[in-house]
Design a protein around this motif. Structure first.
Motif, PDB file in Angstrom:
ATOM      1  N   ALA A  36      18.836   7.005 -36.822  1.00 36.74           N
ATOM      2  CA  ALA A  36      19.183   8.217 -37.578  1.00 36.74           C
ATOM      3  C   ALA A  36      18.106   8.521 -38.616  1.00 36.74           C
ATOM      4  O   ALA A  36      17.720   9.677 -38.796  1.00 36.74           O
ATOM      5  N   ALA A  37      17.602   7.495 -39.283  1.00 34.03           N
ATOM      6  CA  ALA A  37      16.546   7.704 -40.282  1.00 34.03           C
ATOM      7  C   ALA A  37      15.279   8.221 -39.616  1.00 34.03           C
ATOM      8  O   ALA A  37      14.615   9.120 -40.140  1.00 34.03           O
ATOM      9  N   TYR A  38      14.948   7.683 -38.447  1.00 34.82           N
ATOM     10  CA  TYR A  38      13.765   8.159 -37.738  1.00 34.82           C
ATOM     11  C   TYR A  38      13.947   9.612 -37.311  1.00 34.82           C
ATOM     12  O   TYR A  38      13.045  10.437 -37.484  1.00 34.82           O
ATOM     13  N   ALA A  39      15.111   9.926 -36.782  1.00 33.96           N
ATOM     14  CA  ALA A  39      15.372  11.308 -36.349  1.00 33.96           C
ATOM     15  C   ALA A  39      15.277  12.260 -37.530  1.00 33.96           C
ATOM     16  O   ALA A  39      14.696  13.336 -37.426  1.00 33.96           O
ATOM     17  N   PHE A  40      15.828  11.854 -38.692  1.00 33.72           N
ATOM     18  CA  PHE A  40      15.748  12.699 -39.883  1.00 33.72           C
ATOM     19  C   PHE A  40      14.303  12.880 -40.312  1.00 33.72           C
ATOM     20  O   PHE A  40      13.881  13.979 -40.661  1.00 33.72           O
ATOM     21  N   SER A  41      13.525  11.808 -40.269  1.00 30.96           N
ATOM     22  CA  SER A  41      12.137  11.888 -40.737  1.00 30.96           C
ATOM     23  C   SER A  41      11.295  12.772 -39.840  1.00 30.96           C
ATOM     24  O   SER A  41      10.206  13.168 -40.219  1.00 30.96           O
ATOM     25  N   ARG A  42      11.788  13.098 -38.675  1.00 24.24           N
ATOM     26  CA  ARG A  42      11.042  13.947 -37.755  1.00 24.24           C
ATOM     27  C   ARG A  42      11.534  15.389 -37.768  1.00 24.24           C
ATOM     28  O   ARG A  42      11.094  16.197 -36.961  1.00 24.24           O
ATOM     29  N   THR A  43      12.451  15.742 -38.678  1.00 21.73           N
ATOM     30  CA  THR A  43      12.857  17.138 -38.776  1.00 21.73           C
ATOM     31  C   THR A  43      11.659  17.948 -39.246  1.00 21.73           C
ATOM     32  O   THR A  43      10.774  17.420 -39.934  1.00 21.73           O
ATOM     33  N   PRO A  44      11.590  19.220 -38.900  1.00 22.04           N
ATOM     34  CA  PRO A  44      10.449  20.031 -39.337  1.00 22.04           C
ATOM     35  C   PRO A  44      10.264  20.022 -40.861  1.00 22.04           C
ATOM     36  O   PRO A  44       9.129  19.905 -41.344  1.00 22.04           O
ATOM     37  N   ALA A  45      11.350  20.111 -41.615  1.00 18.61           N
ATOM     38  CA  ALA A  45      11.234  20.108 -43.084  1.00 18.61           C
ATOM     39  C   ALA A  45      10.648  18.793 -43.581  1.00 18.61           C
ATOM     40  O   ALA A  45       9.754  18.786 -44.434  1.00 18.61           O
ATOM     41  N   ALA A  46      11.129  17.681 -43.038  1.00 14.89           N
ATOM     42  CA  ALA A  46      10.608  16.373 -43.456  1.00 14.89           C
ATOM     43  C   ALA A  46       9.144  16.228 -43.065  1.00 14.89           C
ATOM     44  O   ALA A  46       8.341  15.678 -43.826  1.00 14.89           O
ATOM     45  N   ARG A  47       8.778  16.741 -41.894  1.00 17.50           N
ATOM     46  CA  ARG A  47       7.375  16.663 -41.457  1.00 17.50           C
ATOM     47  C   ARG A  47       6.471  17.435 -42.408  1.00 17.50           C
ATOM     48  O   ARG A  47       5.378  16.976 -42.761  1.00 17.50           O
ATOM     49  N   VAL A  48       6.921  18.617 -42.843  1.00 16.36           N
ATOM     50  CA  VAL A  48       6.135  19.396 -43.814  1.00 16.36           C
ATOM     51  C   VAL A  48       5.974  18.595 -45.096  1.00 16.36           C
ATOM     52  O   VAL A  48       4.859  18.450 -45.618  1.00 16.36           O
ATOM     53  N   VAL A  71      16.164  31.441 -45.803  1.00 16.69           N
ATOM     54  CA  VAL A  71      15.627  32.790 -45.985  1.00 16.69           C
ATOM     55  C   VAL A  71      14.811  33.249 -44.774  1.00 16.69           C
ATOM     56  O   VAL A  71      14.967  34.374 -44.302  1.00 16.69           O
ATOM     57  N   TYR A  72      13.932  32.379 -44.263  1.00 16.45           N
ATOM     58  CA  TYR A  72      12.988  32.779 -43.212  1.00 16.45           C
ATOM     59  C   TYR A  72      13.388  32.324 -41.812  1.00 16.45           C
ATOM     60  O   TYR A  72      12.779  32.749 -40.835  1.00 16.45           O
ATOM     61  N   GLY A  73      14.366  31.435 -41.720  1.00 21.01           N
ATOM     62  CA  GLY A  73      14.831  30.943 -40.429  1.00 21.01           C
ATOM     63  C   GLY A  73      14.200  29.612 -40.050  1.00 21.01           C
ATOM     64  O   GLY A  73      13.110  29.263 -40.515  1.00 21.01           O
ATOM     65  N   ASP A  74      14.902  28.893 -39.195  1.00 25.78           N
ATOM     66  CA  ASP A  74      14.437  27.573 -38.760  1.00 25.78           C
ATOM     67  C   ASP A  74      13.111  27.649 -38.010  1.00 25.78           C
ATOM     68  O   ASP A  74      12.279  26.755 -38.118  1.00 25.78           O
ATOM     69  N   GLU A  75      12.925  28.711 -37.265  1.00 26.59           N
ATOM     70  CA  GLU A  75      11.702  28.856 -36.479  1.00 26.59           C
ATOM     71  C   GLU A  75      10.455  28.896 -37.377  1.00 26.59           C
ATOM     72  O   GLU A  75       9.392  28.376 -37.016  1.00 26.59           O
ATOM     73  N   ALA A  76      10.590  29.496 -38.556  1.00 21.66           N
ATOM     74  CA  ALA A  76       9.461  29.552 -39.491  1.00 21.66           C
ATOM     75  C   ALA A  76       9.089  28.154 -39.978  1.00 21.66           C
ATOM     76  O   ALA A  76       7.901  27.832 -40.102  1.00 21.66           O
ATOM     77  N   ILE A  77      10.094  27.313 -40.235  1.00 26.08           N
ATOM     78  CA  ILE A  77       9.831  25.944 -40.689  1.00 26.08           C
ATOM     79  C   ILE A  77       9.185  25.135 -39.572  1.00 26.08           C
ATOM     80  O   ILE A  77       8.265  24.350 -39.816  1.00 26.08           O
ATOM     81  N   VAL A  78       9.640  25.331 -38.346  1.00 28.73           N
ATOM     82  CA  VAL A  78       9.042  24.633 -37.204  1.00 28.73           C
ATOM     83  C   VAL A  78       7.567  25.027 -37.077  1.00 28.73           C
ATOM     84  O   VAL A  78       6.689  24.175 -36.899  1.00 28.73           O
ATOM     85  N   GLY A  79       7.275  26.315 -37.197  1.00 30.33           N
ATOM     86  CA  GLY A  79       5.888  26.773 -37.129  1.00 30.33           C
ATOM     87  C   GLY A  79       5.039  26.222 -38.260  1.00 30.33           C
ATOM     88  O   GLY A  79       3.901  25.800 -38.047  1.00 30.33           O
ATOM     89  N   ALA A  80       5.603  26.201 -39.470  1.00 30.23           N
ATOM     90  CA  ALA A  80       4.877  25.650 -40.618  1.00 30.23           C
ATOM     91  C   ALA A  80       4.615  24.160 -40.420  1.00 30.23           C
ATOM     92  O   ALA A  80       3.526  23.672 -40.719  1.00 30.23           O
ATOM     93  N   ALA A  81       5.593  23.439 -39.893  1.00 27.48           N
ATOM     94  CA  ALA A  81       5.426  21.996 -39.670  1.00 27.48           C
ATOM     95  C   ALA A  81       4.310  21.732 -38.672  1.00 27.48           C
ATOM     96  O   ALA A  81       3.465  20.860 -38.892  1.00 27.48           O
ATOM     97  N   THR A  82       4.287  22.491 -37.599  1.00 28.27           N
ATOM     98  CA  THR A  82       3.245  22.323 -36.590  1.00 28.27           C
ATOM     99  C   THR A  82       1.870  22.610 -37.180  1.00 28.27           C
ATOM    100  O   THR A  82       0.913  21.860 -36.971  1.00 28.27           O
ATOM    101  N   CYS A  83       1.778  23.676 -37.957  1.00 28.86           N
ATOM    102  CA  CYS A  83       0.516  24.051 -38.582  1.00 28.86           C
ATOM    103  C   CYS A  83       0.075  23.009 -39.604  1.00 28.86           C
ATOM    104  O   CYS A  83      -1.075  22.572 -39.605  1.00 28.86           O
ATOM    105  N   VAL A  84       0.998  22.592 -40.477  1.00 23.33           N
ATOM    106  CA  VAL A  84       0.682  21.622 -41.537  1.00 23.33           C
ATOM    107  C   VAL A  84       0.216  20.300 -40.936  1.00 23.33           C
ATOM    108  O   VAL A  84      -0.721  19.679 -41.436  1.00 23.33           O
TER     109      VAL A  84
END
Length: 94
Positions: free
Chosen positions: A16-28, A62-75
């Protein structure tokens, strides 16, 4: 038997901790901390992981989950702090 149950619990919590650490927000947050906070700094701009996650949660609302996923990939592809900040800024400009 108790040992096996305890081992299963530890494995489940670790998963569970590993899965959480791989969320887009955590990756950013993890990546920006690595890019922007100098080694050995107590708390830099991204050192407060909880505050960073709160900010990402609000941005996701505010911007949607897709925006965070895109930011995580870019970051994660950024090589320096300004490049990572550009990823977040680009997300906000959409």
């Amino acid at each position: 038997m108790a040992f096996a149950a305890a081992g299963g619990l530890v494995l489940a919590l670790g998963g569970a901790a590993y899965a959480f650490s791989r969320t887009p927000a955590a990756r950013v947050c993890w990546t920006m901390r690595d890019l922007c906070d100098p080694p050995g700094a107590r708390v830099g701009p991204y050192g407060d992981f909880g505050a960073c996650l709160d900010s990402m949660s609000e941005l996701s609302r505010v911007y949607g989950d897709e925006a965070i996923v895109g930011a995580a990939t870019c970051v994660e592809g950024a090589g320096q702090c300004p490049e990572g900040m550009g990823c977040i800024t680009a997300m906000l400009a959409r």
